[in-house]
Motif scaffolding. Structure first.
Motif, short mmCIF file in Angstrom:
data_model
loop_
_atom_site.label_atom_id
_atom_site.label_comp_id
_atom_site.label_asym_id
_atom_site.label_seq_id
_atom_site.Cartn_x
_atom_site.Cartn_y
_atom_site.Cartn_z
N TRP A 37 5.62 29.15 -26.08
CA TRP A 37 4.91 28.05 -25.42
C TRP A 37 4.39 27.09 -26.46
O TRP A 37 4.28 27.43 -27.64
CB TRP A 37 3.76 28.58 -24.56
N THR A 38 4.08 25.90 -26.00
CA THR A 38 3.44 24.92 -26.87
C THR A 38 1.93 25.08 -26.72
O THR A 38 1.44 25.60 -25.71
CB THR A 38 3.85 23.49 -26.50
N GLU A 39 1.21 24.63 -27.71
CA GLU A 39 -0.25 24.68 -27.64
C GLU A 39 -0.73 23.76 -26.51
O GLU A 39 -0.30 22.61 -26.43
CB GLU A 39 -0.87 24.24 -28.97
N PRO A 40 -1.61 24.24 -25.65
CA PRO A 40 -2.08 23.43 -24.51
C PRO A 40 -2.67 22.09 -24.96
O PRO A 40 -3.52 22.03 -25.83
CB PRO A 40 -3.15 24.31 -23.87
N TRP A 116 -1.90 20.67 -20.62
CA TRP A 116 -0.54 21.07 -20.23
C TRP A 116 0.17 21.74 -21.39
O TRP A 116 -0.10 21.48 -22.56
CB TRP A 116 0.25 19.86 -19.80
N SER A 117 1.10 22.59 -21.04
CA SER A 117 1.87 23.35 -22.01
C SER A 117 3.27 23.58 -21.44
O SER A 117 3.43 23.77 -20.25
CB SER A 117 1.18 24.69 -22.27
N GLN A 119 6.15 26.23 -21.33
CA GLN A 119 6.45 27.63 -21.61
C GLN A 119 7.93 27.84 -21.34
O GLN A 119 8.50 27.19 -20.47
CB GLN A 119 5.59 28.53 -20.73
#
Length: 127
Positions: A37-40, A116-117, A119
């Protein structure tokens, strides 16, 4: 058993314990599932309209030797359900992919403020 569909191979392999060998003869030990996932709220870039956004997602830690099959989803604290693009994969490579997000009032500010992220789950070969 020889599989023609990567997704079917995974389902059968995990659900029923079949030994999976791909159509091109690669062994099952080389086929891996990797997620991340990306960092929120981080990493989003403004698209050319200045309101919407895109994000480049790194999968370098997976160690794929070729472009994997990727499934992605947009997560967040709010408003992500009214946004399009979170599951659309652009420019996939063995190490990354890009996702463009669109919201009628602009996705960039929402991506940051609503944490937002992206995943993802990726399935591909490492040997």
């Amino acid at each position: 058993m020889v599989c023609k569909s990567l997704i079917l191979c995974l389902v059968l392999g995990f659900a029923f314990g079949y030994h999976v060998k791909s159509q091109d003869g690669k062994q099952e030990a080389c086929l891996v599932t990797c997620s991340g996932w990306t960092e929120p709220g981080q990493g989003f870039q403004k698209y050319i309209d200045g309101k919407n956004s895109y994000i480049d997602v790194s999968m370098a830690h997976c160690g794929f030797i070729d472009t994997p099959v990727i499934v992605s989803s947009l997560h967040g604290s709010s408003s992500h359900w009214t946004t399009t693009g979170g599951s659309a994969i652009y420019t996939p490579t063995r190490d990354s992919f890009r996702t463009y997000l669109y919201h009628s009032s602009g996705s960039y500010a929402l991506a940051v403020s609503k944490a937002w992220s992206i995943q993802y789950i990726a399935v591909g070969y490492v040997c």
